[in-house]
Design a protein around this motif. Structure first.
Motif, PDB file in Angstrom:
ATOM      1  N   ARG A 140     -10.594   2.973   4.124  1.00 20.38           N
ATOM      2  CA  ARG A 140     -11.441   3.607   5.343  1.00 20.38           C
ATOM      3  C   ARG A 140     -12.656   4.592   4.695  1.00 20.38           C
ATOM      4  NH1 ARG A 140      -8.128   8.515   4.245  1.00 20.38           N
ATOM      5  NH2 ARG A 140      -6.847   7.999   5.273  1.00 20.38           N
ATOM      6  N   PRO A 145      -6.212  -1.029  -0.128  1.00 15.79           N
ATOM      7  CA  PRO A 145      -5.707  -0.581   1.029  1.00 15.79           C
ATOM      8  C   PRO A 145      -6.779   1.207   1.029  1.00 15.79           C
ATOM      9  CG  PRO A 145      -3.845  -1.048   0.102  1.00 15.79           C
ATOM     10  CD  PRO A 145      -4.811  -1.634  -0.191  1.00 15.79           C
ATOM     11  N   GLU A 146      -6.286   1.689  -0.362  1.00 18.10           N
ATOM     12  CA  GLU A 146      -7.273   3.066  -0.051  1.00 18.10           C
ATOM     13  C   GLU A 146      -8.411   2.947   0.165  1.00 18.10           C
ATOM     14  OE1 GLU A 146      -5.565   1.528  -2.388  1.00 18.10           O
ATOM     15  OE2 GLU A 146      -5.685   2.166  -4.912  1.00 18.10           O
ATOM     16  N   THR A 147      -9.110   2.250   0.271  1.00 25.12           N
ATOM     17  CA  THR A 147      -9.970   2.577  -0.100  1.00 25.12           C
ATOM     18  C   THR A 147     -11.538   1.695   1.212  1.00 25.12           C
ATOM     19  OG1 THR A 147     -10.953  -0.220  -0.473  1.00 25.12           O
ATOM     20  CG2 THR A 147     -10.931   1.583  -2.658  1.00 25.12           C
ATOM     21  N   THR A 150      -7.096  -5.721  -2.120  1.00 23.87           N
ATOM     22  CA  THR A 150      -6.051  -5.102  -2.870  1.00 23.87           C
ATOM     23  C   THR A 150      -6.376  -4.031  -3.291  1.00 23.87           C
ATOM     24  OG1 THR A 150      -6.810  -5.206  -5.366  1.00 23.87           O
ATOM     25  CG2 THR A 150      -6.246  -7.797  -4.729  1.00 23.87           C
ATOM     26  N   ARG A 189       0.316   7.364   2.202  1.00 24.83           N
ATOM     27  CA  ARG A 189      -0.647   8.094   1.963  1.00 24.83           C
ATOM     28  C   ARG A 189      -1.747   7.767   1.959  1.00 24.83           C
ATOM     29  NH1 ARG A 189       0.699   8.322  -3.541  1.00 24.83           N
ATOM     30  NH2 ARG A 189      -0.783   7.193  -3.955  1.00 24.83           N
ATOM     31  N   ASP A 190      -2.406   6.537   2.786  1.00 24.20           N
ATOM     32  CA  ASP A 190      -3.877   6.416   2.199  1.00 24.20           C
ATOM     33  C   ASP A 190      -3.810   5.336   3.686  1.00 24.20           C
ATOM     34  OD1 ASP A 190      -4.477   6.756   0.216  1.00 24.20           O
ATOM     35  OD2 ASP A 190      -3.312   4.930  -0.889  1.00 24.20           O
ATOM     36  N   PHE A 191      -2.554   4.262   4.126  1.00 23.32           N
ATOM     37  CA  PHE A 191      -2.925   3.787   5.405  1.00 23.32           C
ATOM     38  C   PHE A 191      -1.458   4.045   6.345  1.00 23.32           C
ATOM     39  CE2 PHE A 191      -2.823  -0.235   7.042  1.00 23.32           C
ATOM     40  CZ  PHE A 191      -3.828  -0.191   7.562  1.00 23.32           C
ATOM     41  N   GLY A 244       0.980  -0.969   0.391  1.00 21.33           N
ATOM     42  CA  GLY A 244       0.456   0.054   0.314  1.00 21.33           C
ATOM     43  C   GLY A 244       0.985   1.434   0.012  1.00 21.33           C
ATOM     44  N   GLN A 275      -1.813   2.564  11.786  1.00 24.86           N
ATOM     45  CA  GLN A 275      -2.181   1.874  11.284  1.00 24.86           C
ATOM     46  C   GLN A 275      -1.687   0.850  11.143  1.00 24.86           C
ATOM     47  OE1 GLN A 275      -3.992   5.001   8.075  1.00 24.86           O
ATOM     48  NE2 GLN A 275      -5.872   3.969   9.125  1.00 24.86           N
ATOM     49  N   TRP A 301      -4.789  -8.199   0.755  1.00 25.89           N
ATOM     50  CA  TRP A 301      -4.734  -8.517   2.008  1.00 25.89           C
ATOM     51  C   TRP A 301      -5.526  -9.733   2.770  1.00 25.89           C
ATOM     52  CZ3 TRP A 301      -3.760  -3.430   5.410  1.00 25.89           C
ATOM     53  CH2 TRP A 301      -3.032  -2.906   4.593  1.00 25.89           C
TER      54      TRP A 301
END
Lengths: 268, 179
Positions: free
Chosen positions: B102, B98-100, B96, A8-10, A5, A14, B132
């Motif tokens: 949240r 992780p940006e989604t 796949t 920026r997103d995680f 990842g 976290q 993941w």
């Protein structure tokens, strides 16, 4: 299965939370314009951290910490010793450092790397499980709860806190690991919040009772969540307009209907 | 004839339409439109703007409707309408991306506000290399151990069937507990 990842997103907090709660073993590599960080974990504890070319060699760490002088290394002809355990023993035998000096310096060096990582807002990461830590280094296990709490305390970005915790009208409860709280060094403000966490009080109610501002409560709650000390409860249902009865979702559905559905899908 | 419904929700491009397509007995009634923004078009060409609708006839007296919600916030006015009277819901997550995650958590909280019905989380695209693990998805979504986070491949019938079954078991448990 590797975890991939972008920070920026995680965020780093976290990631550490995930590694801590899942008790993961492996190596986390983060590559960004700030450099490349490598962190090794065993059973959810940090055991090694290095940034770029500073690979965490014991001799370098002790010299940077002011515990050892380069000429002392040369006097013992130890500058070519690759195994840090061997080097550490020889330095202790020579009376240059104590075991405590070594452990404290390595720990401080690891924390320095992690705290730098907290300031990175972007960077591709990958966590590869079951990778053995770098050879010839001394692993120093460090619990992650305190590191995570400190990372969140250093989090400057208010927007990020809002994104991670958009809704304050949610109750919070303690996790089923009461022993974890004893291991974490909480500030008086964090203790005040913990004292109000009972599974019924919402974040907003706690904020009002303790007379805190929104950023303060968001930062503390987010830190406690990330350290695995508390968890979010179910949000309360939205209130219907006045005069409108609250519909019971799925009401009227009997047990026999659900059993019929289950039998259908089992046979499918 | 009695009709019951299950809602399939989740972020943009998490696999909701495919999930319903895989299990529906009818051609899914889809309200897909071409995507206009370049960022979203990089993920897929078309997206659901109102809802997807699938149907499974259980017997002559009972039919199950599957409703898929639009994944983008700008169409969220449809969510509450679709949630009304649902038996339970499935939150699809692209394992796949992780940006989604949240956004998935936020959608989950929104649906729990609409209705305190049972739900499960489907960690979709488990057949892809970068997926993941479902237990990692659970921690990332901050879900406690009681919530079912299930491995899913929305193109596979057995996988979709398993997710629906697990939701039905959760609904049955809830009905037993409330008696």
């Amino acid at each position: 299965m590797a975890l991939r990842g972008n920070l920026r997103d995680f965020h780093t907090t976290q990631l550490l939370n995930l590694i801590h709660l899942a008790r993961k073993t492996g190596t986390l590599t983060v590559e960004s314009r700030n450099g490349t960080a490598q962190l090794c974990f065993k059973d959810g504890k940090l055991i090694y951290a290095a940034l770029d070319r500073q690979d965490g060699r014991l001799a370098d760490v002790l010299i940077r910490a002011g515990k050892l002088r380069p000429e002392q290394l040369q006097a013992l002809d130890l500058s070519r010793v690759q195994d840090d355990k061997v080097l550490g023993l020889k330095l202790i035998e020579a009376g240059y450092v104590t075991q405590q000096d070594i452990l404290a310096s390595l720990r401080a060096q690891m924390l320095d790397v992690v705290y730098r990582l907290f300031a990175w807002n972007e960077g591709a990461f990958r966590f590869e499980p079951h990778l053995q830590p770098v050879q010839n280094r001394i692993p120093v296990p460090v619990d992650l709860e305190n590191i995570i709490m400190e990372g969140v305390r250093r989090l400057r970005e208010v927007e990020r806190l809002k994104e991670e915790l958009p809704d304050l009208d949610i109750p919070v409860r303690l996790t089923s690991r009461p022993e974890a709280i004893r291991k974490v060094q909480l500030s008086p403000e964090e203790w005040r919040v913990i004292s109000q966490v009972n599974g019924r009080n919402t974040i907003e109610q706690i904020m009002r009772r303790l007379n805190m501002d929104e950023i303060q409560i968001r930062r503390i709650i987010y830190g406690l969540l990330q350290a695995g000390l508390i968890e979010l409860g179910a949000p309360p249902p939205a209130a219907p307009p006045p005069g409108v009865p609250t519909p019971r979702p799925g009401s009227g559905v009997s047990r026999s209907v659900v059993e019929k559905l289950i039998n259908y899908f089992r046979r499918m | 004839m009695q009709a019951v419904k299950i809602v399939v929700t989740g972020p943009f491009a998490s696999g909701k339409t495919q999930f319903i397509r895989t299990i529906s007995e009818i051609e899914v009634v889809s309200t897909e439109r071409r995507i206009s923004t370049p960022a979203e078009r990089a993920v897929k060409d078309q997206t659901t703007v109102a809802m997807d609708f699938g149907r499974i006839t259980i017997d002559k007296d009972l039919v199950l409707y599957l409703f898929g919600t639009p994944g983008q916030r700008r169409f969220d006015f449809m969510w509450e309408i679709l949630a009304e009277g649902m038996l339970g819901f499935i939150v699809m997550v692209d394992s796949t991306r992780p940006e989604t995650f949240r956004e998935a958590r936020n959608i989950l909280d929104t649906f729990r506000r609409y209705a305190q019905t049972p739900f499960v989380v489907a960690a979709n695209k488990q057949d892809l290399e970068d997926a993941w693990d479902p237990e990692d998805v659970r921690i990332a979504l901050r879900l406690d151990g009681r919530v079912k986070v299930l491995p899913c491949v929305a193109t596979r019938r057995d996988s979709v069937k398993n997710v629906v079954l697990e939701l039905l078991y959760a609904i049955l448990e809830e009905l037993s507990a409330s008696r």
